[in-house]
Structure formats: C-alpha cells, structure tokens
Design a protein around this motif. Structure first.
Motif, short mmCIF file in Angstrom:
data_model
loop_
_atom_site.label_atom_id
_atom_site.label_comp_id
_atom_site.label_asym_id
_atom_site.label_seq_id
_atom_site.Cartn_x
_atom_site.Cartn_y
_atom_site.Cartn_z
N SER A 149 -0.08 -13.58 6.51
CA SER A 149 1.39 -13.09 7.35
C SER A 149 1.16 -11.72 7.23
O SER A 149 2.19 -11.59 7.85
N ALA A 150 0.26 -11.35 6.85
CA ALA A 150 -0.21 -9.85 7.07
C ALA A 150 0.62 -9.61 8.80
O ALA A 150 1.04 -8.78 9.66
N PRO A 151 -0.52 -10.82 10.21
CA PRO A 151 -0.22 -9.86 11.02
C PRO A 151 0.86 -10.32 11.75
O PRO A 151 1.39 -9.06 12.80
N HIS A 152 2.23 -10.71 11.27
CA HIS A 152 3.11 -10.75 11.59
C HIS A 152 4.07 -9.43 11.75
O HIS A 152 4.50 -9.11 12.23
N PHE A 153 3.61 -8.73 10.29
CA PHE A 153 4.13 -7.58 10.08
C PHE A 153 3.66 -6.69 11.37
O PHE A 153 3.69 -5.99 11.91
N THR A 154 2.03 -6.61 11.58
CA THR A 154 0.98 -5.80 11.76
C THR A 154 2.04 -5.57 13.26
O THR A 154 1.79 -4.80 14.40
N GLU A 155 1.98 -7.10 14.16
CA GLU A 155 2.08 -7.06 15.37
C GLU A 155 2.91 -6.09 15.69
O GLU A 155 3.51 -6.37 16.79
N ARG A 156 3.80 -6.15 14.72
CA ARG A 156 5.81 -5.41 14.93
C ARG A 156 5.57 -4.08 15.01
O ARG A 156 6.43 -3.20 14.83
N GLY A 157 3.88 -3.83 14.18
CA GLY A 157 3.91 -2.39 14.07
C GLY A 157 4.98 -1.91 12.51
O GLY A 157 4.90 -0.53 12.32
N LEU A 158 4.88 -2.50 11.85
CA LEU A 158 5.42 -2.43 11.03
C LEU A 158 5.14 -2.10 9.81
O LEU A 158 3.47 -2.13 9.37
N ARG A 159 5.40 -0.58 9.24
CA ARG A 159 3.97 0.07 8.43
C ARG A 159 4.00 -0.43 6.61
O ARG A 159 5.41 -1.65 6.03
N ARG A 160 2.91 -0.45 5.78
CA ARG A 160 2.44 -0.63 4.81
C ARG A 160 2.87 -0.01 3.91
O ARG A 160 3.36 1.27 3.67
N PHE A 161 3.93 -0.31 2.63
CA PHE A 161 4.38 0.84 1.59
C PHE A 161 3.23 1.38 0.40
O PHE A 161 1.36 0.71 0.11
N GLU A 162 3.03 2.99 0.56
CA GLU A 162 2.01 3.58 0.16
C GLU A 162 2.78 4.25 -0.58
O GLU A 162 3.87 4.63 -0.72
N PHE A 163 1.85 4.60 -2.06
CA PHE A 163 2.98 5.42 -2.52
C PHE A 163 1.66 6.46 -2.82
O PHE A 163 0.02 6.51 -2.18
N VAL A 164 1.46 7.28 -3.57
CA VAL A 164 0.45 8.63 -4.16
C VAL A 164 0.08 8.34 -5.61
O VAL A 164 1.65 8.65 -6.18
N MET A 165 -1.02 7.93 -6.18
CA MET A 165 -1.03 8.74 -7.06
C MET A 165 -2.53 8.91 -7.76
O MET A 165 -3.80 8.97 -7.43
N ASP A 166 -2.37 10.50 -8.27
CA ASP A 166 -3.41 11.18 -8.54
C ASP A 166 -3.92 11.65 -8.12
O ASP A 166 -5.20 12.11 -7.91
N GLY A 167 -3.20 12.06 -6.58
CA GLY A 167 -3.65 13.01 -5.49
C GLY A 167 -4.13 12.45 -4.06
O GLY A 167 -4.09 12.85 -3.98
N LYS A 168 -3.84 10.95 -4.62
CA LYS A 168 -4.41 9.63 -3.22
C LYS A 168 -3.36 8.99 -3.15
O LYS A 168 -2.43 8.80 -3.33
N VAL A 169 -3.51 8.76 -1.63
CA VAL A 169 -2.73 7.33 -0.80
C VAL A 169 -2.49 6.44 -1.75
O VAL A 169 -4.08 6.10 -1.31
N MET A 170 -2.20 5.37 -2.18
CA MET A 170 -2.67 4.37 -2.54
C MET A 170 -1.74 3.11 -1.45
O MET A 170 -1.01 3.72 -0.98
N THR A 171 -2.54 1.58 -1.20
CA THR A 171 -1.28 1.55 -0.41
C THR A 171 -1.69 0.12 -1.09
O THR A 171 -2.60 -0.70 -1.86
#
Length: 115
Positions: free
Chosen positions: A52-74
């Motif tokens: 299903s990810a291609p449906h989102f990426t085709e639309r340029g929709l961003r992935r959920f990200e958060f910071v943990m221990d100074g690192k960006v996690m997706t």
C-alpha cells in the motif's frame, strides 16, 4: 483530546468499532482491536506496507517520523490525504488500505511465531 481525535469514530465508522488510545504524546487509532492509524500533532497517519505504500508515495505524502535518542526514526505510517478528513468515501477507501496493511502485518507476525 483534539477535534481530529474526537472525529475519528464518525470518520471511520464503516471500518468497525473505532477507539483511540493515548500513546507517546499522540493517539493510536484502532478498528476493533487492530491498530491502523496514529494521530500526532493533529495530523492523521495511516498504516502502510509494501503493497500500500506506493499509494501514499505517489501522492507525495510524508512518512511518520519521531526522534528517539537524538535519531530520527520512521514508522510504516503515512500522512493521510486531505480528502480523507473531508469525504466519508475517501475515509473508508484509505482506512481500508490501512486496515489491510495492519492485518497483513498481524498475519505475518503470527506466521513467525509458528515457525
């Protein structure tokens, strides 16, 4: 709770019993007992996978990200298209994509436990 979180049971009513649970400063969204969406900073993110990810990426929709221990996690969640919040038919269409991804993840996890 935010207005968005409060609106989710009505928005996704055709997907089952919708409930939200506070988690990590946001909210997890469940249809029956299946975790299929996240609300963070008043933004709705829907579960995705390889199918299903291609449906989102085709639309340029961003992935959920958060910071943990100074690192960006997706995570495997993408921002919902704007029309999901405005059109009940679109909400069901995209919600089903997210539920299908969550169901496939659950089934794959179950197969690993049996192995």
């Amino acid at each position: 709770m935010s207005g968005l979180v409060d609106s989710l049971p009505d928005l996704f009513h055709g997907l089952g019993s919708i409930r939200t649970k506070r988690m990590f400063g946001g909210h997890g969204v469940y249809a029956d007992d299946l975790f299929f969406a996240i609300v963070d900073d008043d933004v709705l993110y829907l579960k995705a996978d390889e199918m299903s990810a291609p449906h989102f990426t085709e639309r340029g929709l961003r992935r959920f990200e958060f910071v943990m221990d100074g690192k960006v996690m997706t995570m495997a969640y993408f921002q919902a298209p704007e029309e999901v919040l405005e059109d009940p038919d679109e909400a069901l269409l995209w919600g089903r994509l997210a539920l299908d991804a969550a169901l496939r993840a659950r089934q794959a996890k179950g197969k690993k436990k049996k192995a």
